[in-house]
Design an enzyme around this catalytic site. Structure first.
Site, PDB file in Angstrom:
ATOM      1  N   ASP A   1       0.818  -1.228   0.000  1.00  0.00           N
ATOM      2  CA  ASP A   1       0.000   0.000   0.000  1.00  0.00           C
ATOM      3  C   ASP A   1       0.845   1.268   0.000  1.00  0.00           C
ATOM      4  O   ASP A   1       0.462   2.274   0.594  1.00  0.00           O
ATOM      5  CB  ASP A   1      -0.959   0.025   1.209  1.00  0.00           C
TER       6      ASP A   1
ATOM      7  N   ARG B   1       3.056 -29.152  -5.985  1.00  0.00           N
ATOM      8  CA  ARG B   1       2.876 -29.712  -7.340  1.00  0.00           C
ATOM      9  C   ARG B   1       1.516 -30.353  -7.555  1.00  0.00           C
ATOM     10  O   ARG B   1       1.361 -31.282  -8.332  1.00  0.00           O
ATOM     11  CB  ARG B   1       4.026 -30.680  -7.695  1.00  0.00           C
TER      12      ARG B   1
ATOM     13  N   ASN C   1      -5.000 -10.169  -4.301  1.00  0.00           N
ATOM     14  CA  ASN C   1      -4.832  -9.624  -2.943  1.00  0.00           C
ATOM     15  C   ASN C   1      -4.324  -8.183  -3.028  1.00  0.00           C
ATOM     16  O   ASN C   1      -4.443  -7.412  -2.096  1.00  0.00           O
ATOM     17  CB  ASN C   1      -3.862 -10.482  -2.102  1.00  0.00           C
ATOM     18  N   ALA C   2      -3.718  -7.835  -4.168  1.00  0.00           N
ATOM     19  CA  ALA C   2      -3.210  -6.478  -4.352  1.00  0.00           C
ATOM     20  C   ALA C   2      -4.361  -5.529  -4.656  1.00  0.00           C
ATOM     21  O   ALA C   2      -5.413  -5.958  -5.121  1.00  0.00           O
ATOM     22  CB  ALA C   2      -2.214  -6.451  -5.501  1.00  0.00           C
ATOM     23  N   GLY C   3      -4.164  -4.270  -4.397  1.00  0.00           N
ATOM     24  CA  GLY C   3      -5.167  -3.275  -4.768  1.00  0.00           C
ATOM     25  C   GLY C   3      -4.446  -2.010  -5.162  1.00  0.00           C
ATOM     26  O   GLY C   3      -3.940  -1.297  -4.314  1.00  0.00           O
ATOM     27  N   HIS C   4      -4.314  -1.780  -6.454  1.00  0.00           N
ATOM     28  CA  HIS C   4      -3.591  -0.602  -6.926  1.00  0.00           C
ATOM     29  C   HIS C   4      -4.578   0.474  -7.349  1.00  0.00           C
ATOM     30  O   HIS C   4      -5.346   0.283  -8.286  1.00  0.00           O
ATOM     31  CB  HIS C   4      -2.653  -0.986  -8.070  1.00  0.00           C
TER      32      HIS C   4
ATOM     33  N   GLY D   1      -0.019  13.891  -3.594  1.00  0.00           N
ATOM     34  CA  GLY D   1      -1.479  13.822  -3.739  1.00  0.00           C
ATOM     35  C   GLY D   1      -1.838  12.653  -4.634  1.00  0.00           C
ATOM     36  O   GLY D   1      -0.962  12.065  -5.269  1.00  0.00           O
TER      37      GLY D   1
ATOM     38  N   LYS E   1       1.806   2.399  -5.023  1.00  0.00           N
ATOM     39  CA  LYS E   1       2.445   1.942  -6.258  1.00  0.00           C
ATOM     40  C   LYS E   1       1.568   2.161  -7.483  1.00  0.00           C
ATOM     41  O   LYS E   1       2.069   2.461  -8.554  1.00  0.00           O
ATOM     42  CB  LYS E   1       2.773   0.443  -6.153  1.00  0.00           C
TER      43      LYS E   1
ATOM     44  N   GLN F   1       2.077  -5.830  -3.359  1.00  0.00           N
ATOM     45  CA  GLN F   1       2.425  -5.900  -1.926  1.00  0.00           C
ATOM     46  C   GLN F   1       3.752  -5.157  -1.692  1.00  0.00           C
ATOM     47  O   GLN F   1       4.104  -4.297  -2.483  1.00  0.00           O
ATOM     48  CB  GLN F   1       2.506  -7.348  -1.414  1.00  0.00           C
TER      49      GLN F   1
HETATM   50  P1  IMP Z   1      -2.498 -12.810   1.622  1.00  0.00           P
HETATM   51  O1  IMP Z   1      -1.568 -12.224   0.619  1.00  0.00           O
HETATM   52  O2  IMP Z   1      -3.944 -12.572   1.316  1.00  0.00           O
HETATM   53  O3  IMP Z   1      -2.192 -14.223   1.934  1.00  0.00           O
HETATM   54  O4  IMP Z   1      -2.251 -12.017   3.004  1.00  0.00           O
HETATM   55  C1  IMP Z   1      -1.019 -12.137   3.710  1.00  0.00           C
HETATM   56  C2  IMP Z   1      -0.640 -10.819   4.352  1.00  0.00           C
HETATM   57  O5  IMP Z   1      -0.275  -9.889   3.342  1.00  0.00           O
HETATM   58  C3  IMP Z   1      -1.765 -10.161   5.147  1.00  0.00           C
HETATM   59  O6  IMP Z   1      -1.196  -9.464   6.242  1.00  0.00           O
HETATM   60  C4  IMP Z   1      -2.339  -9.170   4.160  1.00  0.00           C
HETATM   61  O7  IMP Z   1      -2.992  -8.099   4.802  1.00  0.00           O
HETATM   62  C5  IMP Z   1      -1.085  -8.720   3.442  1.00  0.00           C
HETATM   63  N1  IMP Z   1      -1.350  -8.228   2.084  1.00  0.00           N
HETATM   64  C6  IMP Z   1      -1.667  -8.959   0.999  1.00  0.00           C
HETATM   65  N2  IMP Z   1      -1.819  -8.162  -0.068  1.00  0.00           N
HETATM   66  C7  IMP Z   1      -1.592  -6.917   0.345  1.00  0.00           C
HETATM   67  C8  IMP Z   1      -1.554  -5.641  -0.314  1.00  0.00           C
HETATM   68  O8  IMP Z   1      -1.752  -5.498  -1.522  1.00  0.00           O
HETATM   69  N3  IMP Z   1      -1.263  -4.583   0.469  1.00  0.00           N
HETATM   70  C9  IMP Z   1      -0.976  -4.703   1.784  1.00  0.00           C
HETATM   71  N4  IMP Z   1      -0.981  -5.862   2.436  1.00  0.00           N
HETATM   72  C10 IMP Z   1      -1.284  -6.957   1.723  1.00  0.00           C
END
Ligand code: IMP
Length: 427
Positions: A13, A144, A38-41, A416, A16, A225
Site C-alpha cells: 500500500d 505440485r 490480494n493487491a489493490g492498486h 497527492g 504503487k 504488496q
Molecule cells: P495474503 O496475501 O492474502 O495471503 O495475506 C497475507 C498478508 O499480506 C496479510 O497481512 C495481508 O494483509 C497482506 N497483504 C496482501 N496483499 C496486500 C496488499 O496489496 N497490500 C498490503 N498488504 C497486503
C-alpha cells in the site's frame, strides 16, 4: 533504461498504483510477476478512480502491452470481472493489450474457502490474509498439485487434475474444517467455462517479455504488496506467499535477473500495514489515528483500517538492499502536513543493544524498541508543489535526511492522489 522494476519497500500500500500508472507512460510493456487479486492498486485519472487488483496498471494507457506473468496466482473469475469492469468504463482490453501466462497458477473456489477457514485455526498466529486464496494456491504450486491456466484449456486434463485436487481438498474442508465440500462437476463446469473466456488472453508470456527486451522495448515490472511481506525476506510468517521485490521477477516473469536494468522502491513518507505481524514503528495512539484519517488509510482490497506509524529507515534500507534498488520514490508526503513533529526510526534497541540492520532472524519482534529521530514539521499545503525547491524548508530537510539514512536517492515525491501531483528529482 529498457527494464525497470518498481516495487513496494514497506508492507504494501505504498501508492504503487499511481506511480506505476505514471511510469507506464514511458514503457511499452507492463508486467505483473507475483501476487494476485490480494493487491489493490488505486489510480486516479481526473475524476475517475480505478482500483486494479490483478491487471497491470498500464492498462489505463492505450497502446501498452500488459502482462500477467507465470508467477501470478490468477483467480479467473476476478480476472474476467476486472476486464469487464474496465470495458464498461470505456477502457480498451482484449488479447492484444492484455496477455496472461499459460503457466500462471489458478486460484479455485477451494483455495479461497481454505484460506478463510484455516485462519480460524491459527489463534495468535492469525495472518490476517485478504482471504483471496493466495496462500493455498501457492502452497499447491509448491506441492505440485496446483492447476495452471493452460490446464483450464484442456477439458480432459483439467478433469483429471481437478478431481485429484478436490478429493484431497474436500477431505480437508469437510473433516478438518467441518464445512460443506465442493461438488466436482459444478466446479469443473465453472472453471472450464472460465477457461474458455480466458483463452483469447493466454500466451507464452515469458517468451514475449524476453523478446520485447531483446527488441529494446521498455519493460516495467510492477511489484504488488511490499518487500517486507516477501515470503523469504519479509516478516515471516506474517507475509504473503510470493517474492514481492525485484527478487521475484526472474522466477515470476521468466526473465533473466541480469536483464533487470534498474530497480526503484516505493515508500510512504510514514508507514502502514494491514493484517497481523511485526510493525516496529506502529503508533497505536492519537498519532496513528491522525495518520489514518489524513491519509485515508483503509485497504483498497478489503476496506480494513490500516495500522499506521512512522517511517522506518531500518526496514526500508533492508528492503532496498534485498532488491538492489538504485533509488526510491516517497509517496503521501502531503499527509504529513500539519504535524508539529515528524519522527522516523533510525535504529532498533533489542535487549539493550542498538542495531542498524534489519534483524531478519528474530522470531519475535515484541522486544524491539525503535530509536527515533525527530524532525520539525510544516504547515503549508504542498499538494500543488511541482518543483522540489518550492517545498517548505522542513519538508526538504526531512526528504534529504531520509535519503541519507536509507542510503539511496529519492528520485520522485508524490504529494497527492492525482497523476500530476508529483515532484520529479531525476526519475
Ligand atoms: P495474503 O496475501 O492474502 O495471503 O495475506 C497475507 C498478508 O499480506 C496479510 O497481512 C495481508 O494483509 C497482506 N497483504 C496482501 N496483499 C496486500 C496488499 O496489496 N497490500 C498490503 N498488504 C497486503
Amino acid at each position: 533504461m529498457p527494464s525497470l522494476s518498481v516495487f513496494g519497500a514497506q508492507w504494501g500500500d505504498e501508492g504503487k498504483g499511481k506511480l506505476i500508472d505514471l511510469l507506464s507512460r514511458d514503457a511499452d510493456m507492463v508486467v505483473r510477476y507475483q501476487g494476485g487479486a490480494n493487491a489493490g492498486h488505486t489510480v486516479v485519472v481526473g475524476t475517475e478512480k480505478y482500483v486494479l487488483h490483478l491487471i497491470p496498471s498500464g492498462i489505463l494507457h492505450p497502446s501498452k502491452t500488459n502482462v500477467i506473468g507465470n508467477g501470478v496466482a490468477v483467480d479467473p473469475f476476478k480476472f474476467l470481472e476486472e476486464v469487464d469492469g474496465l470495458r464498461k468504463r470505456g477502457v480498451h482490453v482484449d488479447g492484444t493489450n492484455l496477455r496472461l501466462s499459460a503457466n500462471a497458477h489458478v486460484i479455485f473456489e477451494h483455495h479461497r474457502l481454505i484460506d478463510q477457514l484455516s485462519e480460524r485455526w491459527r489463534g495468535e498466529g492469525r495472518i490476517g490474509t485478504t482471504g483471496r486464496g493466495i496462500g493455498p494456491c501457492y502452497a499447491d504450486k509448491a506441492a505440485r498439485t496446483g492447476l495452471r491456466v493452460c490446464d483450464l484449456l484442456d477439458p480432459d486434463h483439467c478433469a483429471v487434475r481437478l478431481k485429484a485436487a478436490l478429493a484431497e481438498k474436500n477431505a480437508l474442508i469437510e473433516r478438518v474444517h467441518g464445512a460443506e465440500p465442493l461438488g466436482l462437476d459444478a466446479q469443473l463446469d465453472r472453471y472450464l467455462a472460465l477457461g474458455t473466456q480466458l483463452a483469447p488472453f493466454v500466451a507464452d508470456t515469458g517468451l514475449e517479455v524476453r523478446t520485447a527486451y531483446r527488441e529494446k522495448k521498455r519493460i516495467l515490472f510492477e511489484g504488488a504488496q511490499g518487500a517486507m511481506l516477501d515470503i523469504d525476506a519479509g516478516t515471516y510468517p506474517f507475509v504473503t506467499s510470493s517474492n514481492t521485490g525485484a527478487n521475484g521477477i526472474s522466477a515470476g516473469a521468466a526473465f533473466p535477473p541480469r536483464w533487470i536494468d534498474r530497480a526503484i522502491g516505493i515508500a510512504k513518507a510514514y508507514c502502514t500495514r494491514v493484517g497481523e505481524g511485526p510493525f516496529p514503528t506502529e503508533q497505536k495512539n492519537a498519532t496513528g489515528d491522525k495518520i489514518r484519517k489524513l491519509g485515508n488509510e483503509y485497504g483498497s482490497t478489503t476496506g480494513r483500517p490500516r495500522r499506521c506509524g512512522w517511517f522506518d529507515t531500518v526496514a526500508v534500507r533492508y528492503a532496498m538492499e534485498v532488491s538492489g534498488a538504485d533509488g526510491f520514490i516517497v509517496t503521501n508526503l502531503d499527509v504529513l502536513t500539519g504535524f508539529d513533529e515528524i519522527q522516523a526510526a533510525v535504529r532498533y534497541a533489542i535487549d539493550g543493544r542498538e542495531v542498524r540492520d534489519w534483524p531478519a532472524a528474530t522470531p519475535d519482534f515484541d522486544d524491539i524498541v525503535p530509536v527515533y529521530a525527530s524532525h520539525p514539521g510544516w504547515t503549508e499545503d504542498i499538494t500543488r508543489v511541482r518543483r522540489y525547491e518550492d517545498l517548505p524548508k522542513n519538508a526538504r530537510a526531512y526528504v534529504e535526511w531520509l535519503e541519507r539514512e536509507v542510503g539511496a536517492p529519492i528520485v520522485m515525491l508524490s504529494v497527492g492522489p492525482e497523476r500530476e501531483q508529483v515532484i520529479s528529482r531525476g526519475m
